[in-house]
Design an enzyme around this catalytic site. Sequence first.
Site, short mmCIF file in Angstrom:
data_model
loop_
_atom_site.label_atom_id
_atom_site.label_comp_id
_atom_site.label_asym_id
_atom_site.label_seq_id
_atom_site.Cartn_x
_atom_site.Cartn_y
_atom_site.Cartn_z
CD GLU A 289 2.77 5.20 6.61
OE1 GLU A 289 2.00 4.55 5.88
OE2 GLU A 289 2.38 5.82 7.62
CB SER B 91 -6.14 11.89 -1.45
OG SER B 91 -4.75 11.83 -1.18
CB THR C 255 -0.98 0.00 1.19
OG1 THR C 255 -0.26 -0.25 2.40
CG2 THR C 255 -2.04 -1.07 1.01
CE LYS D 9 0.78 -3.44 3.09
NZ LYS D 9 0.09 -2.50 4.06
CB THR E 279 4.44 -7.46 10.78
OG1 THR E 279 4.74 -6.12 10.39
CG2 THR E 279 4.51 -8.36 9.59
CG ASN F 25 -0.06 8.20 8.17
OD1 ASN F 25 -0.76 7.19 8.04
ND2 ASN F 25 1.23 8.15 8.40
#
Length: 408
Positions: free
Chosen positions: A280, A408, A156, A182, A193, A403
């Site tokens: 991230e 979007s 993702t 992932k 995870t 985040n």
Amino acid sequence: MAYPTSPLASPFPAMPPIAGVNPHVVRAGYKDWGRCDLTYVELDEGTAVAGVFTKNLCCSSEVELGRDNVKQGHARALVVNAGNSNAFTGYRGREAVEQIMDQVAAHIGCAREQVFVSSTGVIGVPLPKDKAREGVEKALTAEPCSWEEVANTIATTDTFAKGATATAMIGDTKVTLAAVIKGSGMIAPDMATMLGYIFTDAAVEPAFLQECLSAANFRTFSCITVDSDTSTSDTVLAFATGKAGNAPLSTIASPGAHAFAAAIHDVCRQLAHLVVRDGEGAQKFIEVAVSGAVSDESARKVGMAIANSPLVKTAIAGEDANWGRVVMAVGKAGEPADRDKLSIGFGGTWAAREGLPLADYDEAPVAAHLKGRDVTIEVDLGLGEGAATVWTCDLTHGYISINADYRS
């Protein structure tokens, strides 16, 4: 939305095919992102399965059904959807999963309980049954694909494909493991995870495969954190086809069992580190090594308190050797700690020992260490023999940006 590749990224490794494992990927269109988002892996008859799953109480139907199905010990297929987590979707979400299980089971000719389904993506949107049906139909007849294609398809917000491989000798027989994962956000695994899958040609009894996976999970996936948030969909599954032809492993006393267990741990550790390296917005990979605790579990909890601290993570992002923030995190962990026995260091240089800053402390080597991509924090509680190592990443503005734009 595509994100810049993490500066901590590792190249995808050369990964061998696994006998009895046949992966395929297609585009089901769960999200308007112009890439494959459905993975289908067909497994030969007799494949053993083991799994660990999230403890999040708002988990998806995929997790609930997976927990039940793994108890019967065998698998014939895996289906993974990306772009829609199908979590917090009630009976409609469960019906979509059951539809996929029935569709695949009818194609293969197996019990529906031998079909495992995972989903990842936005929470609160039921998996569209029509897209699921059409996507699975395409996948059932798709051409075989590479492991890297599988890794990219289950992703993702990941910025690079993640895979790992290992081998072990069981007597005179070489067995091979290949695994993909992932995950880069909503990472504070509590039994698992994000989504991880391990495939091996070893012959392993389901109960022992579960024992190996659970043990490896405790010291790998359950020792990483990106943001302290445990996903609703966390799943790690291990599949053993038995095609290598070794004498089946049934207990740790079986010849070769220790080597196999070590290979499972090796693969899980590789995968866990890759998830953190793709955290991230991450710019630094942080290892927190805790020693001197009253027990290993206490050490792990202290390590996770440090690794989850926004103040510690932002200090590392700013390359600031602010060891007072580590003191704070140790003290709030809720585990036995004594201020006057506590020692803290960075990259092999101690800043404080037994509750006091070192009189000859030189911050220059610490500052140099913090400028690197890989950072180590050492903590000695001075109370006992317990020790643990956990891994995290720094906290940067990139985490906020990713985040804020996620839906979007």
